[in-house]
Design an enzyme around this catalytic site. Sequence first.
Site, PDB file in Angstrom:
ATOM      1  N   GLU A 151       0.806  -1.118  -0.018  1.00 22.65           N
ATOM      2  CA  GLU A 151       0.121   0.087  -0.006  1.00 22.65           C
ATOM      3  C   GLU A 151       0.865   1.274  -0.023  1.00 22.65           C
ATOM      4  O   GLU A 151       1.894   1.325   0.455  1.00 22.65           O
ATOM      5  CB  GLU A 151      -0.866  -0.095   1.086  1.00 22.65           C
ATOM      6  N   CYS A 193       6.759  -6.749   7.059  1.00 24.07           N
ATOM      7  CA  CYS A 193       7.680  -6.245   7.907  1.00 24.07           C
ATOM      8  C   CYS A 193       8.080  -7.188   8.831  1.00 24.07           C
ATOM      9  O   CYS A 193       7.393  -7.955   9.326  1.00 24.07           O
ATOM     10  CB  CYS A 193       7.316  -5.063   8.406  1.00 24.07           C
ATOM     11  N   CYS A 227       6.680  -4.701  15.539  1.00 24.53           N
ATOM     12  CA  CYS A 227       6.377  -3.712  16.393  1.00 24.53           C
ATOM     13  C   CYS A 227       4.963  -4.010  16.918  1.00 24.53           C
ATOM     14  O   CYS A 227       4.163  -4.244  16.083  1.00 24.53           O
ATOM     15  CB  CYS A 227       6.623  -2.262  15.949  1.00 24.53           C
ATOM     16  N   CYS A 254       1.624  -1.988  15.628  1.00 26.93           N
ATOM     17  CA  CYS A 254       1.607  -1.591  14.058  1.00 26.93           C
ATOM     18  C   CYS A 254       0.939  -2.845  13.331  1.00 26.93           C
ATOM     19  O   CYS A 254       1.260  -4.022  13.410  1.00 26.93           O
ATOM     20  CB  CYS A 254       3.081  -1.500  13.348  1.00 26.93           C
ATOM     21  N   CYS A 261      -1.416   6.203   9.824  1.00 26.49           N
ATOM     22  CA  CYS A 261      -0.230   5.719  10.279  1.00 26.49           C
ATOM     23  C   CYS A 261      -0.242   4.680  11.254  1.00 26.49           C
ATOM     24  O   CYS A 261      -1.175   4.465  12.008  1.00 26.49           O
ATOM     25  CB  CYS A 261       0.607   6.867  11.040  1.00 26.49           C
ATOM     26  N   CYS A 276       3.212   8.397   1.228  1.00 26.77           N
ATOM     27  CA  CYS A 276       3.903   7.769   2.230  1.00 26.77           C
ATOM     28  C   CYS A 276       4.316   6.361   1.317  1.00 26.77           C
ATOM     29  O   CYS A 276       3.260   5.711   0.508  1.00 26.77           O
ATOM     30  CB  CYS A 276       3.067   7.295   3.155  1.00 26.77           C
TER      31      CYS A 276
END
Length: 371
Positions: free
Chosen positions: A95, A115, A119, A122, A342, A108
Amino acid sequence: MGASGKVNLFEHDRNGLRALFAQLGEKPYRADQVMKWIYHRHVTDFAQMTDIGKALRDKLEAAFEIVPPKALFEKQANDGTYKWLLGMDGGNAIESVFIPETSRGTLCVSSQVGCALACQFCSTGAQGFNRNLAAAEITGQVWIAARHLGNVPHHQRKLTNVVMMGMGEPLLNFDNVVTAMSVMRDDLGFGLANKRVTLSTAGLVPMIDRLSEASDVSLAVSLHAPNDELRSELMPINRKYPIKDLLAACQRYTQRKARTTITFEYTMLKGINDQPEHARQLIKLMRKVPSKVNLIPFNPFFGTRFERSEETVIRAFQKILLDADVLTMVRRTRGDDIDAACGQLKGQVVDRTRRQAEFRRKLEQGIPHVA
């Protein structure tokens, strides 16, 4: 190399293109001409490059291609934020998000499919990890947005900023990200000023040092906690690179680049990292490096155990920092109605780790707050 066996020109910055053209026996300025057609006029068909002779166009067509990622889905939020779901190979997708504002437009950009850093707050981390993006897949994200916006470098600047803050950890895909950022900052590319290209990292200390030598861009650090105990809980990478080592790397980065300020991103998690004592601890850290703090209201996603701090708590936290002369801003939440805010980016990740399967298993078992 694309599926056709041809070299995708999105894969190379100006130096790379000149080297390719040299292999064909062509002068460097020919590469510059093609680069301007691609990034200033958004042309991907060599036949339309009218200031290049037909013989050379035929030669280019035989050896090269200009292929951006394929848009599988795109949607605009109520606030004007725009999101693309871009198809990759093997059923993967990433995305990209464009955020329009009165004085600027920020894109962005993702650097990986998923990933690997996990974290806790997220959504991307819960999807697991498949692979790094090629330089062409990173540059192609910017090209798609620029074409959609009708952006023309140095003339019609609707796209003014790029942030490597999408899916993935950019410094784990170092070479491809640096190549793509070179195109972003090149006058024959997207023509962005160095300070308007920002790389955000969770804190890979050795790679921060390497970045300072390889690319002149702005640096943002995902901090999210003011002490090692809490940060290690939220961000496992802190166990390898604790805050002391991370801040030392940031100091070295600012010393190598005059008048540099590091942006520290701090997601506000209700009852976790948003108390006055956390603000006071953060003040002590910020005194060690030229910095500003960006407070980010947490953007929830399905299955998360975290909640967004209340507005009054966020503003009180900001006031403590401002009263201590720490430049602090609160990021306005954008695009959350289309999951473009975010921490909400997910895409489609054919996970090569066990994280996505574990996440789904817990959801199926009815375990609340699995992430």
